[in-house]
Design a protein around this motif. Structure first.
Motif, PDB file in Angstrom:
ATOM      1  N   THR A 101      -4.304  13.439   5.971  1.00  0.00           N
ATOM      2  CA  THR A 101      -4.182  12.898   7.128  1.00  0.00           C
ATOM      3  C   THR A 101      -5.590  12.465   7.547  1.00  0.00           C
ATOM      4  N   TRP A 102      -6.275  13.386   7.642  1.00  0.00           N
ATOM      5  CA  TRP A 102      -7.678  13.151   8.162  1.00  0.00           C
ATOM      6  C   TRP A 102      -8.644  11.984   7.303  1.00  0.00           C
ATOM      7  N   SER A 103      -8.201  11.981   5.859  1.00  0.00           N
ATOM      8  CA  SER A 103      -8.987  11.264   5.074  1.00  0.00           C
ATOM      9  C   SER A 103      -8.590   9.657   5.201  1.00  0.00           C
ATOM     10  N   TYR A 104      -7.165   9.552   5.537  1.00  0.00           N
ATOM     11  CA  TYR A 104      -6.857   8.256   6.021  1.00  0.00           C
ATOM     12  C   TYR A 104      -7.801   7.900   7.410  1.00  0.00           C
ATOM     13  N   GLU A 105      -7.864   8.697   8.159  1.00  0.00           N
ATOM     14  CA  GLU A 105      -8.607   8.261   9.323  1.00  0.00           C
ATOM     15  C   GLU A 105     -10.158   7.796   8.767  1.00  0.00           C
TER      16      GLU A 105
ATOM     17  N   ALA B 187     -10.713  10.322   0.976  1.00  0.00           N
ATOM     18  CA  ALA B 187     -11.005   9.099   1.768  1.00  0.00           C
ATOM     19  C   ALA B 187     -11.437   7.991   0.597  1.00  0.00           C
ATOM     20  N   ASN B 188     -12.314   8.242  -0.381  1.00  0.00           N
ATOM     21  CA  ASN B 188     -12.674   7.484  -1.309  1.00  0.00           C
ATOM     22  C   ASN B 188     -11.772   7.183  -2.058  1.00  0.00           C
ATOM     23  N   TRP B 189     -10.858   7.967  -2.678  1.00  0.00           N
ATOM     24  CA  TRP B 189      -9.863   7.513  -3.326  1.00  0.00           C
ATOM     25  C   TRP B 189      -8.748   6.820  -2.844  1.00  0.00           C
ATOM     26  N   ASN B 190      -8.513   7.016  -1.388  1.00  0.00           N
ATOM     27  CA  ASN B 190      -7.644   6.102  -0.701  1.00  0.00           C
ATOM     28  C   ASN B 190      -8.166   4.705  -0.691  1.00  0.00           C
ATOM     29  N   ALA B 191      -9.544   4.527  -0.436  1.00  0.00           N
ATOM     30  CA  ALA B 191     -10.143   3.130  -0.395  1.00  0.00           C
ATOM     31  C   ALA B 191      -9.861   2.107  -1.843  1.00  0.00           C
ATOM     32  N   ASP B 192     -10.026   3.163  -3.043  1.00  0.00           N
ATOM     33  CA  ASP B 192     -10.114   2.727  -4.177  1.00  0.00           C
ATOM     34  C   ASP B 192      -8.918   2.303  -4.620  1.00  0.00           C
ATOM     35  N   ALA B 193      -7.695   3.073  -4.050  1.00  0.00           N
ATOM     36  CA  ALA B 193      -6.398   2.860  -4.453  1.00  0.00           C
ATOM     37  C   ALA B 193      -5.945   1.396  -3.893  1.00  0.00           C
ATOM     38  N   VAL B 194      -6.334   1.297  -2.549  1.00  0.00           N
ATOM     39  CA  VAL B 194      -5.977   0.177  -1.976  1.00  0.00           C
ATOM     40  C   VAL B 194      -6.539  -1.237  -2.506  1.00  0.00           C
ATOM     41  N   CYS B 195      -7.708  -0.955  -2.857  1.00  0.00           N
ATOM     42  CA  CYS B 195      -8.556  -2.118  -3.296  1.00  0.00           C
ATOM     43  C   CYS B 195      -7.838  -2.517  -4.891  1.00  0.00           C
ATOM     44  N   VAL B 196      -7.564  -1.569  -5.597  1.00  0.00           N
ATOM     45  CA  VAL B 196      -6.929  -1.816  -6.776  1.00  0.00           C
ATOM     46  C   VAL B 196      -5.511  -2.173  -6.619  1.00  0.00           C
TER      47      VAL B 196
ATOM     48  N   LYS C 162       4.892   3.214  -0.356  1.00  0.00           N
ATOM     49  CA  LYS C 162       5.336   4.261  -1.195  1.00  0.00           C
ATOM     50  C   LYS C 162       4.357   5.389  -1.491  1.00  0.00           C
ATOM     51  N   MET C 163       3.164   4.937  -1.719  1.00  0.00           N
ATOM     52  CA  MET C 163       2.005   5.761  -2.277  1.00  0.00           C
ATOM     53  C   MET C 163       1.914   6.823  -1.143  1.00  0.00           C
TER      54      MET C 163
ATOM     55  N   ASN D  88       4.573   6.209   9.178  1.00  0.00           N
ATOM     56  CA  ASN D  88       4.437   4.828   9.684  1.00  0.00           C
ATOM     57  C   ASN D  88       3.085   4.621  10.509  1.00  0.00           C
ATOM     58  N   ASP D  89       2.504   5.775  10.962  1.00  0.00           N
ATOM     59  CA  ASP D  89       1.129   5.570  11.790  1.00  0.00           C
ATOM     60  C   ASP D  89       0.128   5.285  10.645  1.00  0.00           C
ATOM     61  N   ILE D  90       0.070   6.049   9.578  1.00  0.00           N
ATOM     62  CA  ILE D  90      -0.986   5.833   8.684  1.00  0.00           C
ATOM     63  C   ILE D  90      -0.930   4.527   7.961  1.00  0.00           C
ATOM     64  N   CYS D  91       0.266   3.828   7.734  1.00  0.00           N
ATOM     65  CA  CYS D  91       0.396   2.538   7.206  1.00  0.00           C
ATOM     66  C   CYS D  91       0.278   1.524   7.786  1.00  0.00           C
ATOM     67  N   SER D  92       0.330   1.495   9.249  1.00  0.00           N
ATOM     68  CA  SER D  92      -0.099   0.634  10.180  1.00  0.00           C
ATOM     69  C   SER D  92      -1.385   0.592  10.212  1.00  0.00           C
ATOM     70  N   ARG D  93      -2.250   1.766  10.264  1.00  0.00           N
ATOM     71  CA  ARG D  93      -3.446   1.669  10.211  1.00  0.00           C
ATOM     72  C   ARG D  93      -4.319   1.213   8.995  1.00  0.00           C
ATOM     73  N   VAL D  94      -3.836   1.311   7.947  1.00  0.00           N
ATOM     74  CA  VAL D  94      -4.132   0.712   6.571  1.00  0.00           C
ATOM     75  C   VAL D  94      -4.001  -0.773   6.634  1.00  0.00           C
ATOM     76  N   GLU D  95      -2.786  -1.105   7.256  1.00  0.00           N
ATOM     77  CA  GLU D  95      -2.538  -2.604   7.095  1.00  0.00           C
ATOM     78  C   GLU D  95      -3.425  -3.208   7.968  1.00  0.00           C
ATOM     79  N   LYS D  96      -3.817  -2.825   9.198  1.00  0.00           N
ATOM     80  CA  LYS D  96      -4.600  -3.408  10.013  1.00  0.00           C
ATOM     81  C   LYS D  96      -5.995  -3.328   9.488  1.00  0.00           C
ATOM     82  N   TRP D  97      -6.390  -2.285   9.017  1.00  0.00           N
ATOM     83  CA  TRP D  97      -7.612  -2.378   8.188  1.00  0.00           C
ATOM     84  C   TRP D  97      -7.896  -3.258   6.952  1.00  0.00           C
ATOM     85  N   VAL D  98      -6.935  -3.650   6.389  1.00  0.00           N
ATOM     86  CA  VAL D  98      -6.934  -4.458   5.113  1.00  0.00           C
ATOM     87  C   VAL D  98      -6.842  -5.807   5.702  1.00  0.00           C
ATOM     88  N   LYS D  99      -6.333  -6.123   7.111  1.00  0.00           N
ATOM     89  CA  LYS D  99      -6.100  -7.513   7.656  1.00  0.00           C
ATOM     90  C   LYS D  99      -7.466  -7.805   8.189  1.00  0.00           C
TER      91      LYS D  99
END
Length: 203
Positions: free
Chosen positions: A13-17, A121-130, A148-149, A164-175
């Motif tokens: 959870t910290w890694s997504y932060e 944290a790095n893997w999260n970023a790489d996964a989203v980019c991929v 799903k991931m 839900n909270d983490i996915c919301s943060r990731v979506e805002k980050w991407v947008k």
């Protein structure tokens, strides 16, 4: 690996932060490529952080070296990223280091936690980019895969309530990058409609 499931839940959870405080995925296309490709600006800065934890045998010394490295290199001016853009990531990382130091007695365990934290944290970023690249930038399709991931990662650790909270943060980050790009295009269009471009050509 000496980390238990409770510790791993915190690390994930910290890694997504940390991930969502990195520069947002940016569309990068070479002229000969038809498909969209997404990358993180200044990616090498984040990727090199774990190396600072390996440069000293003594665990306590390696943590101090890691903090010094992060505080020095992350805010340094880099192409495409302003120094102040790195400060939220650095601040949160230092807070996490402080919390680990105050709750874990052995420096060896703190170092191990930090290795996984930065790595994830790095893997999260790489996964989203991929995922964005594989879906050719389709946000809705990518969001579905990312959800799903995240759910697969957290459900087994008993942290499904945080999905839900983490996915919301990731979506805002991407947008964020997409909104910035669209805003720039709109500003250029407004300038053009007002005659700004024609006026500048006259000078």
């Amino acid at each position: 690996m000496q980390i238990n499931s409770e510790d791993l839940k915190k690390i994930v959870t910290w890694s997504y932060e940390l991930t969502v405080l990195m520069p947002s995925p940016k569309e990068y296309n070479k002229k000969e490529e038809d498909r969209k490709k997404f990358v993180i600006d200044s990616r090498s800065k984040f990727k090199s952080l774990p190396e600072a934890l390996r440069q000293m045998d003594d665990a306590a010394a390696s943590i101090t070296h890691f903090v010094k490295t992060a505080a020095y290199f992350l805010p340094r001016k880099d192409a495409g990223v302003k120094p102040e853009q790195m400060l939220p990531f650095l601040q949160r990382l230092l807070e996490q280091v402080g919390e680990l130091n105050s709750t874990i007695e052995k420096p060896e365990m703190v170092r191990e936690h930090l290795m996984y934290l930065i790595g994830y944290a790095n893997w999260n970023a790489d996964a989203v980019c991929v995922i964005l690249t594989a879906n050719n930038g389709d946000f809705n399709k990518s969001s579905e895969v990312i959800r799903k991931m995240v759910k697969a990662e957290l459900r087994v650790l008993g942290a499904e309530d945080q999905v839900n909270d983490i996915c919301s943060r990731v979506e805002k980050w991407v947008k964020r990058e997409d909104s910035s790009r669209q805003g720039g295009n709109q500003n250029r269009e407004r300038n053009y409609n007002r005659g700004g471009y024609q006026q500048r050509r006259g000078y």
